[in-house]
Design a protein around this motif. Sequence first.
Motif, PDB file in Angstrom:
ATOM      1  N   VAL A  32       0.844  -1.189   0.000  1.00  0.00           N
ATOM      2  CA  VAL A  32       0.000   0.000   0.000  1.00  0.00           C
ATOM      3  C   VAL A  32       0.883   1.244   0.000  1.00  0.00           C
ATOM      4  N   THR A  37       0.927  -7.048   5.173  1.00  0.00           N
ATOM      5  CA  THR A  37       0.788  -5.791   4.436  1.00  0.00           C
ATOM      6  C   THR A  37       1.903  -4.830   4.806  1.00  0.00           C
ATOM      7  N   ALA A  53       3.019  -0.603   4.303  1.00  0.00           N
ATOM      8  CA  ALA A  53       2.605   0.737   3.905  1.00  0.00           C
ATOM      9  C   ALA A  53       3.845   1.602   3.757  1.00  0.00           C
ATOM     10  N   ILE A 111      -2.185  -1.028  -3.955  1.00  0.00           N
ATOM     11  CA  ILE A 111      -3.182  -0.011  -3.587  1.00  0.00           C
ATOM     12  C   ILE A 111      -2.471   1.319  -3.390  1.00  0.00           C
TER      13      ILE A 111
END
Length: 800
Positions: free
Chosen positions: A38, A68, A70, A105
Motif C-alpha cells: 500500500v 501488508t 505501507a 493499492i
Amino acid sequence: MTTINLDDFLLEVERPSRYTNNEYNSIHKDWDTTDIKVALAFPDIYEIGMSNLGLKILYYIINSRPDTLAERVYSPWVDMEKALTSRNRPLFSLESKRPLKEFDIIGFTLQYEMSYTNVLHMLKLSHIPLKSADRMSEKYPLVIAGGPCAFNPEPLADFIDVFVIGDGEEAIVEFLDNYKKVRQLDKQSKLIQLSRVQGIYVPALYDVSYNSDQTIKEITPKYRDVPANIKKRVTNLENAPYPDKFIIPNLNIVHNRAIMEVMRGCIRGCRFCQATMIYRPARVRSKENVKQLLEQILTTSGFEEVSFSSLSTSDYPEIYPLLSELIEKYEKQKVSFSLPSLRADNFSINLANLVQQVRKSGLTFAPEAGTMRLRNIINKNLTDDNLINSVGAAYKAGWKGIKLYFMIGLPFETHEDIEGLVSLVKRLKFLYKGLNLNVNVSPFVPKAFSVFQWHNQESIEQLRTKKDYLKKHLPTQLKWHTMDLSFLEAIFARGNRKLGQVLANAVENGCRFDQWAEYFNFTKWQEAFKKAGVGPGFYANRVMGQEEVLPWSHIDTGVSQEFLWTDYQKAKNMKTTPDCHMSCSSCGVEDCQMDIFRKIETLPAQMKQLMQQRTILPPLQKIRVKFSKKGEAKYISHLELMVMFNRALRRAKIPMAYSQGFNPHPKISFGPPLAVGFESETELVDIELTNFSELSTMIKNLSREMPPGISILEGQAIPLVIKSLSASINGAVYQVAVEGQMTGTLPAYIQVTRAEGNVTELLMQLPLGEKNVRPDKLCAELFAPGYKIKQIKRIKFLFK
C-alpha cells in the motif's frame, strides 16, 4: 521490480531531504515476502503531509499487519517534478524508492478540495491513467481515498476507484481483509465485493441522472447487491489503535511535534462547520489512556512539544487533571504542551498560563463574526464580553500577540456586521495598548453536511468589496484568503460528477499546488470550466432547495437532513441551538454519551502550585561528541541536524542543560556547518549537562538513537569554560573525488592523492567562512565543463 536512484540528481532540488527517507522510526518491510503493498499518498509536499495525523495512524495500523506494508509518498515540489519528468522517471515511495505503479493499492488522504489537482498530477507523474475506467487492467493499482473531503466524493468520482467514508481505523483493516480475498477477481467483480464493506463507496457502481435544470434527479446503484446508501464508519476512540512511534522527520515540518488526539468530534454546533457534523458523535480518550500513549510516544520520539488534537480541546472533560499530571511529570524534561483549539467562551487564562510554563507562544481565538446577531445566526455562542475579557486576561498575563479569525460572506450577513467586526477590533486595540493583534479573514465556504450546505457563497465581487472595506478601516495587520481560491473551494465542496472533466482540463492546463499562491492560476481554471461547458456559479453561488437531491445525498453520516434543514431555518430567525452536552437536539446520531462532558470547572490547587514552579538546573559538565555523516544523511541540512540531535539526546535520556527565558533551549553547540550533499567523518558537537555519569554509557545510548547515516564515533569530557567550536576552528580538510578532465593549475593547499582513469581524488585544506573557498566551487575552476563530483567528504578540522 525497480527502485529509483536519486544520487545523480537529488542536489538539483531545493530540499533533498524531502525525498530521502531513513527517518528515525520509519518502517521498512521486506518487499518480496509481504503480500499486499500500500502506498499512502498525501497530495501536498512532505512538510504538510508528514504533519497529517490520519496518515500517521494508517501507516501504523497497516504496517502492524504481517501481510501488508505501507510506504509514503507526497507531492514532489516543482523542482523535483522537473527532475523526474526530464529523465522520464516515475513518482516513487519514500521507503523503498519503488514506482507507485508497482503497489497494489494507492490510498490518498483528502483534507482540502484544492488539493484535487495534485491527486491527479501524482497519478500522472506515476505513469498511471487518471480515470478509473482506464485502469481496468490488473497491471494498475487500486486507487482509494478517504478523509473529510470524501464526504462529498462526487467531483473525484471519475478518478477514484474506492472511497472510505468516515473513521479509517477499523475500515482499513476490514477493507484489506476483503481485498485479500477478492484480489484475484477481475476489477469489476472485485469492486462489487468490496462495496459490501460498511463505509466503502465505489462511484463506478452508481448511476447519476440529471433534471433539465442540471440538478440531480437521482443516484442509484447499478446492481441489486450494491448498497443504496453508504453509512460512515465510527470508531470507538478509547479502543482505537494509535501510533506509539512517530516518524521523526529529517526536516522541519508544519507540525513538528507529538500529536495526541484526546477527542474526536465536537459538542458544539457551529452552522458553518462541516467537521462538527461529520464527526458526530463526540468521543474521548480517557485520561489514563492518553497518559500511557504519551509516555510511549515521548520515549520513542524525543519530541519536546505535545499538541492535543481535537476540534475543541478545552471541551475535553478531564483537561485540567490531565495537564496537571503531565506537566508535573515532564516539566524537568522541558516538554511543553499546546492546546491549539481553545474557545474564548470557556477559556481559562489559568489553563493557558499552565501550558505555557515551559515555552510561551501566541494565542488564537475565533469569534468568526463581528456582531452578536451574526454569531447567533451561525450558532457561535460567544458574546463580545466573552472575547474582550479573554483577550484582556491573556494580555495582563503577558501575552502580547493574539490572532483573531473571522469569516466574511456568512449567510444573512449585512454591512452592519462588517462594521461590527471593525468596531470590535478597534475596541480591543483601544483597551489593550501595545497588543499585537493579527486579524485573519476568510470567505464563507458552504460545505456538504454542514447546516449551511444549502446556502450560496457570495460572489467574488461582493467578497472583495467587504475585504477592501476591512483593509481600509481595520487598525491592525490583516490577512485574508484569496477570493478566487475560495470560490473554487466552494465549487468542489458542493460539486457533482460533472466537475470531473473540469479537473482533468485543469491538470492538462498545468494546474497543481493550487493552494500555493505562487502557482495558483485562476485564468487556467476559467479556461478549464469553459472547455468542459460547465458554469462554476451553478455550484458556488446558488441556493439549493430543500427537496433537491444533493450530490452527497447517498452518503449517510448519521445526522439527518431533516435536522440540518430545521437548524438552517432557525438560523434565518437568529435562533440558536444548545450545545450537545446541554440539551439533545435529536440530530439523528446514535450512541451519544454527552454525560461524559461535565468539565471540571475549578482549577485544582495542585495546578496552582505547578504554575509557580519552573526548574532550570545549572550545567555541571560539558562533553564533546564526534560523529560522522554519510549516505543519505548528507542531504540533511545543518539546521535539520540540530533538531535531529536534540531529539536523539532526549531519547537517550542525556541530562541536557537549558537556557533561561520564555523559550528554554538545550545548550548544544555544533561545529561549522557542513554543506548539503557533503559527507563527513569529523563533525563535532558540544553538549552541556546537568548531571554527569559514565561517559561510555552516554555515548552508547546516544549512538543507539541516531538515524541511519549518523554514527557516533567518540566522546570526551571537556571543561565547562572553554572556547566554543566556532571560535576554535579555522579550517577543514576535504577529500574530493571528481570524474572529468582536470584543466586548472592546483594551488598549494590542494593536492592529488589518486588518479585512476577519468577519476581524480583530491585533498583540499581550506579556510572556513569564505563563500567561494568551497570544494564544489573550486572544482568548477579546476575541471573542464561536463565534470561530475562523485563525493565530497570532510575528514578533519583545523584548530587555531
